[in-house]
Structure formats: C-alpha cells, structure tokens
Scaffold this active site. Sequence first.
Site, PDB file in Angstrom:
ATOM      1  N   GLU A  20     147.383 -20.956  15.503  1.00  0.00           N
ATOM      2  CA  GLU A  20     145.958 -20.691  15.301  1.00  0.00           C
ATOM      3  C   GLU A  20     145.553 -19.218  15.373  1.00  0.00           C
ATOM      4  OE1 GLU A  20     143.665 -23.252  17.852  1.00  0.00           O
ATOM      5  OE2 GLU A  20     144.274 -25.025  16.747  1.00  0.00           O
ATOM      6  N   TYR A  55     140.201 -30.989  15.007  1.00  0.00           N
ATOM      7  CA  TYR A  55     139.432 -31.655  16.062  1.00  0.00           C
ATOM      8  C   TYR A  55     138.149 -32.283  15.534  1.00  0.00           C
ATOM      9  CZ  TYR A  55     142.999 -30.184  19.172  1.00  0.00           C
ATOM     10  OH  TYR A  55     144.224 -30.061  19.777  1.00  0.00           O
TER      11      TYR A  55
HETATM   12  C1  GCB Z   1     143.792 -26.176  19.928  1.00  0.00           C
HETATM   13  C2  GCB Z   1     144.887 -25.377  20.534  1.00  0.00           C
HETATM   14  C3  GCB Z   1     145.369 -25.956  21.849  1.00  0.00           C
HETATM   15  C4  GCB Z   1     144.190 -26.456  22.669  1.00  0.00           C
HETATM   16  C5  GCB Z   1     143.483 -27.553  21.885  1.00  0.00           C
HETATM   17  C6  GCB Z   1     142.252 -28.097  22.632  1.00  0.00           C
HETATM   18  O1  GCB Z   1     143.506 -26.067  18.769  1.00  0.00           O
HETATM   19  O2  GCB Z   1     145.980 -25.164  19.674  1.00  0.00           O
HETATM   20  O3  GCB Z   1     146.058 -24.953  22.547  1.00  0.00           O
HETATM   21  O4  GCB Z   1     144.568 -26.910  23.927  1.00  0.00           O
HETATM   22  O5  GCB Z   1     143.048 -27.025  20.663  1.00  0.00           O
HETATM   23  O6  GCB Z   1     142.381 -29.091  23.329  1.00  0.00           O
HETATM   24  O7  GCB Z   1     141.205 -27.489  22.520  1.00  0.00           O
END
Ligand code: GCB
Length: 620
Positions: free
Chosen positions: A431, A491
């Site tokens: 990322e 997400y």
């Molecule tokens: C992400 C990251 C990871 C985080 C995750 C989160 O995109 O790559 O390191 O822990 O999201 O849970 O926010």
Amino acid sequence: MFSPCSLIIIDTIFTDIGRYILMLYPQTNRCRTVLEQSGFWEMKIDRKDIGIEKGWQKGFKADAFIGVPGSWNEQLSELGLMNYIGKIWYQRPFTIPTILKHKKLLIRFGSVDFYAKVWINGELVGENKGGYLPFEFDITSFVNVDQENILVLCVDNTLSYETIPQGVTEDDFQNFHKQREATYPPTIFDFIAYGGIHRPVKIIALHENHLENISIKTEIQDKIGKINFEADFVNNGSSARVVVTLLDGAQQIAQLPLTLDKSTLCGEFSIENCHFWSPEHPHLYIVKFELFEKDNLVDEYQLETGVREIEVKDIELLLNGKPIFLRGFGKHEDFPVLDKGLCYPLVIKDFQLLKWIGANSFRTSHYPYAEEVLQMADKMGFLVMDECPAVSLNFKYANEKTLANHQSCLTELIRRDRNHPSVICWSIANEPGIWGEEEAISEKAEKYWAVIYKHVKKLDSSRPITLPASAKWGDDDLSYKFSDFISINRYWGWYEIPGDLEKVGVVLKSELQRLFEKYQRPIMVTEFGADTIEGQHSTTPQLFTEEYQILLIEKYFEVIESLPFTVGEHIWNFADFRTAQHHRRVILNKKGVFNRQREPKSAAFIVRKHWLNKKKKAVV
Ligand code: GCB
C-alpha cells in the site's frame, strides 16, 4: 535450460560496519558447530542516549533481565517499555569450548529490530541497519577462547523517512492535516514497531575454508526435474575438491565430484520421475555439499529444497503448469508477551490452524518472517507471498536513501529466501501512497518502482512480483503497473460502504472487472475483513459482530470466486494483533478469524467449511 553458472550470486557484501553476510541458515554437522545464545540476557534502558559516553559497550550494571528472542514491549511493560522507541542495551557472557580453538567464529542474529551495534569484550565488532533479516559478523579475532567473553549490543527501534519501513513523527500527522489519524506511538502502518532481538542469536564455528552461499533454481521437463545449483566458497587454499550429492531422504540419487579452482562452482542434477513440490505433496530433496582439502573433509552443508515452477500465464497463476488459487491470510508475527519473538510452538500452532481451516497459502505481511516459518512452509506445503517491509511508503518523504535501503532490503530478502520452494512470489511493498500524498502517483514514484522492479527481476526472474495496493488511488495506482499479477487490499464493507454488503458485492465486482480490463493480468485480493469482537452477536448485520465478519467474508468469496481472472483470496487477518494506539482500535486490530491467543471466532468454522469444500476456484 540453464546455462552453467547463470544464476545470480550476490557477492559478499560489507555494507554496514564489519558486516559479513553468510546467509546460509546455521546448522550443526560434522564440520560446523552452532552455539545457541537464546535465554536470559541483561538489559539497560538508554532513554538519554548516554550509553557510549558512559562506556556501557564494555559491560554495564543492568536494569533487568530480558528474554531473547522476544520484544521488550510487553515483556518489560512494567519498566515503561510498552511504547518505547529508542535505545536499549543488551549483554550476555559467553564461552567458546576449547575444542573450537582454531575455528573461524561467526555470530549471526536472526533479526534485531531495527538497528544493532555489537561489541565483544569492549571492542566494536560491527553494526547493522534494518530489521526482520539476519546479519552476521566474523568475531574470530574478538573472542578469547578458553575465557569468558562479554557480548554487548545496543539496539534501537527508531525509524525514519529513509528506513524500510519508514517512520513518522507526531508533527507529520499535523502537516498532513491528519491529526485524527495520529497514533501513539506515531507509526505510518497498522502494527507495532516492536523493538528487540526477535530471532535466535547463534555463534557458528567452522573451518576457515567453507561454503558461503548456495543458490538453487529448479525446472520441470515432463517427468524430469532439474536442480541447478551455484555455490560460493571462501577458499584461501589452492584448488580444493567438492562433492555435491543429491539425496531423497536417506537415499542417494546422484553425486557430482567437482574441483573448486575459484570461489564459485555450479552444476545440475536431473531427476527422472521427479517428485515435484506442491501443497499436496511437499516433497523435499537434499542437496549436500562436502568440501575436501586433500582427503580431509573441512566443511559440509545440507540444503533442503523442492523442485517446482511458478508462472503467471494469461489469467492464471500456474504451479508446475497447473492453475492454483491461493486461499489463506495476511498474517503478523505477534503473540501476547512474546510480541514478535520467535516461538517454535506458536509457529507449529499457526500451521496447524492454517491446515485445519483449509488454507493453502499466506502472505508475510508486512515484513519477512523468521526463516523457521519458511522451513515449516516448505515441509507442510504452504505457498508463501514473501513481503519486503516497505509498508505504507510515503513518497513525499522517500528519497534516494529510502530507495537504496529498499533495494538492499530486497537483495537480502531474496538471498535469504530464494531456495525455499514455498516462496512463490516477491511482494515488494504494501500500500504505497496510503497517506494520500500526490507524489505517490508522480513521475518520481514511477521511476522508483521501475528501479525496484528491475532490481528484483535481476536477482530472481523465476518468481512473479506483486505489490498489494490500497483503494486510495483507484485504478491508476502505480502498483498495478509493477505487478506481474495484481494484488488489491479492499475494505468495502468496513472503512468504505460500511454495513451495506449488497452494495459491497456490486462495487467489488465492477472494480475487479475494470482492473482486469485495464491491466489484463490475474488479480488476487490480498486483504479484506472486518474487526470482530468475539461474543458480540446480532440478528441484523452490525459491524463488530461475529455475524458481520461471516457475512462480509462470504460476500467477498462469492464475488472473487465468480470471476475467471482471480487467483486468490486472503482474509485480513489470520489472528488479532496488537497495533499502535488509536481511537479506531480497541487495543488490537480485531480482524482476525482467530483471536490473538489463536482461539477461533465463529467465522473460522464457516471459512473452514467453504475452503475444505474446494469450490470451483479452489484448485490446489
Ligand atoms: C490495510 C493494511 C493493514 C491493516 C488493514 C486494516 O490495508 O495493509 O496493514 O492492518 O488495512 O485493518 O486496516
């Protein structure tokens, strides 16, 4: 076909002071002795950075004992170290058995995060910058054999814009108008920059002339497996004799007697009716090297490796010519009290849980894991996405030194892990540009990635490269251009579009289709998940409940598995893990399918049922 000696052996590097890189994992055998230094060490906190001035390098009056390997954070939180960033001193006496008097002595640290300076008997031996990877020093001339010696380390877990990973300050959150994103301690990523000696410390006694490095490449031609090796020796004498033997268990399959004139030699084994390495049959062969001076055996080393090929072709990821679909997780090296310290039973537990749940792979998010983890992955047949610790790179701050550190980190990672059949790709970062800085999609960033991509291909062209990207820069994220297969962390359903899982399905599907349309490469979803508090329930979809985690995971499975060009699904995360303090986290990142103690949440049973069912996509 390989041409003789066509593999790339990276020369011994003396980068940091006194550095001596012999990346072979230590082993005790007829010619080598390993003296393990794990146990209770003494430590002293150096909040004011006065250690050197006070002469602590010669030995110091300790504040407390500390267990090695392990982080200082939770272990010594009572001394105020939970969020400590700075210097801590370590010391330990050691004695070399008289029988090893005339041997060359090396000291090898599995990893010290993120900086270490080492003294023996008050004399500076060397320093190492960068975490998560091993380093070694030649200590022969520093050690008094027959007498007790004192080993002292100054360890520092401070990060900067130039280190990999980068560090940030409190002010940076202000400068970026992101005060609400500020964490304590300030970090650029979502985990803790634990400090300490995290992996075993070993003293290795061996002959002055010895094997230094091995690089293995394998190839498949119908039923024939080829193992092509290149080996580097330290050989101060005249010409020596080397015998390389290929073994299948105890059975000898072939032997090559070779003459060592220079410091490198290479050769090839051809195995008829070869047992290829795969998750179902993680068959390992042993390549044994013996170095003779006249008729005396002076060094030997046994390398376990597997014969397999990995390739990205059209819309597929091929293992030994057959399509594979990666089912598994992004993980962390994290456990109560140990934090990041290597713990053998925990390694086994995690692999048992991975098998139990029907996974066939994992990503070493967001840094190289212990070598012992990869050894177990080789033996148990797991496919590993091996990640470099360049997490959340901020291009506003990245400069030439960041790039150089990133490159040398990849060099060391590849040198350490290239002979593991389980390692199927190099994940060169995670990322970049997540902070939203415009520079992330600038020409400067493009040049940066071009250098990194080329660097990795030059060192290892046999594995694909990928670069997991966030949703921040949409379809134009530069990561896609520099990935042989695309990896996306998404997400939808959590940070974005929370709660509306029907919409999540539509958005995810159209995004995957767009990305494929644009880049024409297979796509893997390397992260998706929902924070989940075990015991929290609801009859209607409700964030943080066990039911919501299940619904979200099922929605992602449904979409990902419905598309022909997807090559994997990795849930974020395998287990809950500790992260820096922030109002959006209740101490831990709770997206684990297991909790931090490795107990299953309800989702674990649903995922297990799904993955063990081997759906259409679940080829391997
Ligand atoms: C992400 C990251 C990871 C985080 C995750 C989160 O995109 O790559 O390191 O822990 O999201 O849970 O926010």
